[in-house]
Design an enzyme around this catalytic site. Structure first.
Site, PDB file in Angstrom:
ATOM      1  N   ILE A 194       0.816  -1.211   0.000  1.00  0.00           N
ATOM      2  CA  ILE A 194       0.000   0.000   0.000  1.00  0.00           C
ATOM      3  C   ILE A 194       0.859   1.275   0.000  1.00  0.00           C
ATOM      4  O   ILE A 194       0.402   2.337  -0.414  1.00  0.00           O
ATOM      5  CB  ILE A 194      -0.963  -0.027   1.214  1.00  0.00           C
ATOM      6  CG1 ILE A 194      -2.176   0.849   0.977  1.00  0.00           C
ATOM      7  CG2 ILE A 194      -0.261   0.344   2.506  1.00  0.00           C
ATOM      8  CD1 ILE A 194      -3.309   0.615   1.961  1.00  0.00           C
TER       9      ILE A 194
ATOM     10  N   HIS B 114       9.084  -9.292   1.109  1.00  0.00           N
ATOM     11  CA  HIS B 114       8.959  -8.151   0.198  1.00  0.00           C
ATOM     12  C   HIS B 114       9.658  -8.491  -1.121  1.00  0.00           C
ATOM     13  O   HIS B 114      10.775  -9.001  -1.119  1.00  0.00           O
ATOM     14  CB  HIS B 114       9.662  -6.910   0.771  1.00  0.00           C
ATOM     15  CG  HIS B 114       9.051  -6.349   2.016  1.00  0.00           C
ATOM     16  ND1 HIS B 114       8.275  -5.217   2.018  1.00  0.00           N
ATOM     17  CD2 HIS B 114       9.111  -6.759   3.304  1.00  0.00           C
ATOM     18  CE1 HIS B 114       7.892  -4.948   3.260  1.00  0.00           C
ATOM     19  NE2 HIS B 114       8.388  -5.863   4.063  1.00  0.00           N
TER      20      HIS B 114
ATOM     21  N   HIS C  65       6.042 -12.105   6.016  1.00  0.00           N
ATOM     22  CA  HIS C  65       5.843 -11.740   4.604  1.00  0.00           C
ATOM     23  C   HIS C  65       7.192 -11.434   3.981  1.00  0.00           C
ATOM     24  O   HIS C  65       8.105 -10.947   4.646  1.00  0.00           O
ATOM     25  CB  HIS C  65       4.911 -10.535   4.465  1.00  0.00           C
ATOM     26  CG  HIS C  65       5.301  -9.381   5.324  1.00  0.00           C
ATOM     27  ND1 HIS C  65       5.024  -9.350   6.672  1.00  0.00           N
ATOM     28  CD2 HIS C  65       5.961  -8.236   5.050  1.00  0.00           C
ATOM     29  CE1 HIS C  65       5.499  -8.227   7.189  1.00  0.00           C
ATOM     30  NE2 HIS C  65       6.092  -7.534   6.233  1.00  0.00           N
TER      31      HIS C  65
HETATM   32  P1  AMP Z   1       7.059  -4.805   7.298  1.00  0.00           P
HETATM   33  O1  AMP Z   1       7.524  -3.459   7.734  1.00  0.00           O
HETATM   34  O2  AMP Z   1       8.166  -5.682   6.822  1.00  0.00           O
HETATM   35  O3  AMP Z   1       6.193  -5.465   8.359  1.00  0.00           O
HETATM   36  O4  AMP Z   1       6.153  -4.565   6.038  1.00  0.00           O
HETATM   37  C1  AMP Z   1       4.780  -4.347   6.133  1.00  0.00           C
HETATM   38  C2  AMP Z   1       4.368  -3.764   4.836  1.00  0.00           C
HETATM   39  O5  AMP Z   1       2.970  -3.889   4.727  1.00  0.00           O
HETATM   40  C3  AMP Z   1       4.703  -2.273   4.686  1.00  0.00           C
HETATM   41  O6  AMP Z   1       5.554  -2.090   3.561  1.00  0.00           O
HETATM   42  C4  AMP Z   1       3.339  -1.619   4.526  1.00  0.00           C
HETATM   43  O7  AMP Z   1       3.354  -0.554   3.605  1.00  0.00           O
HETATM   44  C5  AMP Z   1       2.486  -2.779   4.039  1.00  0.00           C
HETATM   45  N1  AMP Z   1       1.074  -2.681   4.336  1.00  0.00           N
HETATM   46  C6  AMP Z   1       0.489  -2.360   5.507  1.00  0.00           C
HETATM   47  N2  AMP Z   1      -0.848  -2.401   5.395  1.00  0.00           N
HETATM   48  C7  AMP Z   1      -1.118  -2.780   4.129  1.00  0.00           C
HETATM   49  C8  AMP Z   1      -2.322  -3.003   3.399  1.00  0.00           C
HETATM   50  N3  AMP Z   1      -3.529  -2.845   3.957  1.00  0.00           N
HETATM   51  N4  AMP Z   1      -2.226  -3.374   2.102  1.00  0.00           N
HETATM   52  C9  AMP Z   1      -1.017  -3.526   1.522  1.00  0.00           C
HETATM   53  N5  AMP Z   1       0.155  -3.344   2.165  1.00  0.00           N
HETATM   54  C10 AMP Z   1       0.111  -2.965   3.451  1.00  0.00           C
END
Ligand code: AMP
Length: 106
Positions: A30, A100, A98
């Site tokens: 997002i 990236h 997750h």
């Molecule tokens: P991390 O910091 O490794 O936990 O990555 C979490 C990622 O999830 C971040 O890059 C956020 O921008 C992304 N994120 C959070 N909420 C959403 C959402 N609703 N849809 C898509 N990505 C998201």
């Protein structure tokens, strides 16, 4: 407790899904940090990389093969980065593991 990714998997909140299998969903981040930025998320609720067990070996390999497949699908297979943030102290914001996938292309 369910994370935001579980809510996405269960379609309780919307997301831009680019790929989905029985065990994995791939969504566009997002707040993208590169031209292409997607998240490869196992549907199984695992908090972080350290919580993977030996029983998750095939799921982990499926995540990598999904990354290959999605990179090809998105046209970035020649140049991309894979990244796990492990624990909050290293920037993991969402407590649902997750991977990236980032690329400066497409
Ligand atoms: P991390 O910091 O490794 O936990 O990555 C979490 C990622 O999830 C971040 O890059 C956020 O921008 C992304 N994120 C959070 N909420 C959403 C959402 N609703 N849809 C898509 N990505 C998201």
């Amino acid at each position: 407790m369910s994370s935001i990714f579980t809510k996405i998997i269960e379609r309780e909140i919307p997301s831009d899904i680019v790929h989905e299998t029985e065990n994995i969903i791939v969504i566009r981040d997002i707040a993208p940090k590169a031209k292409t930025h997607v998240l490869i998320i196992p549907k199984k609720e695992v908090r972080t990389v350290d919580d993977f067990g030996k029983e998750d070996a095939s799921l982990i390999s499926e995540m990598i093969f999904t990354a290959q497949e999605v990179a090809t699908k998105l046209g970035v297979s020649g140049a991309y980065q894979l990244q796990f943030n492990v624990w909050e102290k290293w920037g993991q914001e969402v407590p649902h593991v997750h991977l990236h996938l980032l690329s400066q292309y497409n």
